[in-house]
Write a protein that holds these residues in place. Structure first.
Motif, PDB file in Angstrom:
ATOM      1  N   THR A 105     -11.949  64.714 -50.359  1.00  0.00           N
ATOM      2  CA  THR A 105     -12.371  63.350 -50.687  1.00  0.00           C
ATOM      3  C   THR A 105     -13.767  63.080 -50.134  1.00  0.00           C
ATOM      4  N   ALA A 106     -14.621  62.538 -50.987  1.00  0.00           N
ATOM      5  CA  ALA A 106     -15.971  62.158 -50.563  1.00  0.00           C
ATOM      6  C   ALA A 106     -16.034  60.645 -50.343  1.00  0.00           C
ATOM      7  N   GLY A 107     -17.122  60.197 -49.744  1.00  0.00           N
ATOM      8  CA  GLY A 107     -17.332  58.771 -49.554  1.00  0.00           C
ATOM      9  C   GLY A 107     -16.717  58.256 -48.264  1.00  0.00           C
ATOM     10  N   HIS A 108     -16.684  56.944 -48.144  1.00  0.00           N
ATOM     11  CA  HIS A 108     -16.151  56.287 -46.945  1.00  0.00           C
ATOM     12  C   HIS A 108     -14.640  56.458 -46.897  1.00  0.00           C
ATOM     13  N   LYS A 109     -14.145  56.924 -45.742  1.00  0.00           N
ATOM     14  CA  LYS A 109     -12.716  57.227 -45.604  1.00  0.00           C
ATOM     15  C   LYS A 109     -12.145  56.520 -44.374  1.00  0.00           C
ATOM     16  N   LEU A 110     -10.916  56.049 -44.516  1.00  0.00           N
ATOM     17  CA  LEU A 110     -10.218  55.377 -43.426  1.00  0.00           C
ATOM     18  C   LEU A 110      -8.788  55.901 -43.378  1.00  0.00           C
ATOM     19  N   VAL A 111      -8.354  56.323 -42.200  1.00  0.00           N
ATOM     20  CA  VAL A 111      -6.968  56.756 -41.992  1.00  0.00           C
ATOM     21  C   VAL A 111      -6.260  55.663 -41.200  1.00  0.00           C
ATOM     22  N   VAL A 112      -5.095  55.237 -41.676  1.00  0.00           N
ATOM     23  CA  VAL A 112      -4.363  54.172 -40.996  1.00  0.00           C
ATOM     24  C   VAL A 112      -2.934  54.625 -40.742  1.00  0.00           C
ATOM     25  N   THR A 113      -2.459  54.347 -39.529  1.00  0.00           N
ATOM     26  CA  THR A 113      -1.118  54.767 -39.139  1.00  0.00           C
ATOM     27  C   THR A 113      -0.531  53.801 -38.128  1.00  0.00           C
TER      28      THR A 113
END
Length: 216
Positions: A162-170
């Protein structure tokens, strides 16, 4: 026009019609619901603070100086010094540079996630995340990709692709199962792939870590 009365009847027949319990006692393990003394097993008052005598006294003592209620949002009517001091104390307790209070945990997830990701961005969400996290992801209008619960290998592959702005939430502690997210591995993956990491830690705060600063 939809027949709402018929839909309500169908919900009742399916056992899906919900009614509110009327509570006439403080929120605590033993309470009075619809006039009947019961034991409550559904509360999220994990630390037993809702009816804590020390908190009741502190609130009572403060009321003459603070009044009751904020009148409107803090941006409109001002941020009360009592709230500010509480945020400073919480930041110190959790070893963070700052803290910001929301009215509920649900509103925190809605506000934080939608502020950090939007259209054109990608959010990676654990499949067992709390419903408020899921709603926050939807509100953001970002693309949402769910990874298998706690599966760091699957998440790594998704981040790499995945390209671009990434956010992981948990969740830090998954409230329905009680297991703890692999936060060290998540943090390492986010650093390696240029992603932000958001952790919802309501069930962990006050319980985990030295003196209870949470799963983080």
């Amino acid at each position: 026009m939809r027949d709402f009365a018929a839909e309500l009847e169908e919900r009742k027949r399916a056992g899906l019609y919900r009614t509110r319990r009327q509570i006439s006692s403080p929120q605590q393990p033993a309470l009075v619901s619809d006039g009947v003394p019961l034991l409550s097993f559904c509360s999220n008052d994990y630390l037993g603070l809702a009816n804590h005598p020390g908190i009741i006294k502190a609130a009572t003592d403060a009321m003459p100086n603070t009044g009751f209620g904020g009148a409107a949002s803090h941006l409109i009517c001002g941020h009360h010094d009592a709230h500010h001091q509480l945020e400073l104390r919480l930041a110190d307790f959790t070893r963070r540079s700052a803290a910001l209070f929301f009215s509920t945990g649900y509103m925190a997830n809605m506000g934080v996630i939608s502020a950090l990701a939007g259209r054109g961005d990608t959010i990676f969400s654990d499949r067992l995340n709390h419903a408020s996290i899921i709603d926050g992801c939807v509100l953001s209008r970002a693309r949402v990709r769910r990874y298998r619960h706690g599966d760091m290998s699957a998440l790594a592959d998704m981040l790499a692709a995945t390209a671009g702005h990434k956010l992981v939430v948990t969740d830090g502690v998954f409230s329905m199962d009680g297991d703890i997210a692999p936060l060290r591995e998540l943090a390492a993956l986010c650093r390696a792939h240029g992603a932000l990491l958001v952790v919802g830690d309501a069930p962990g705060l006050g319980v985990l870590g030295p003196q209870g600063p949470g799963s983080l």
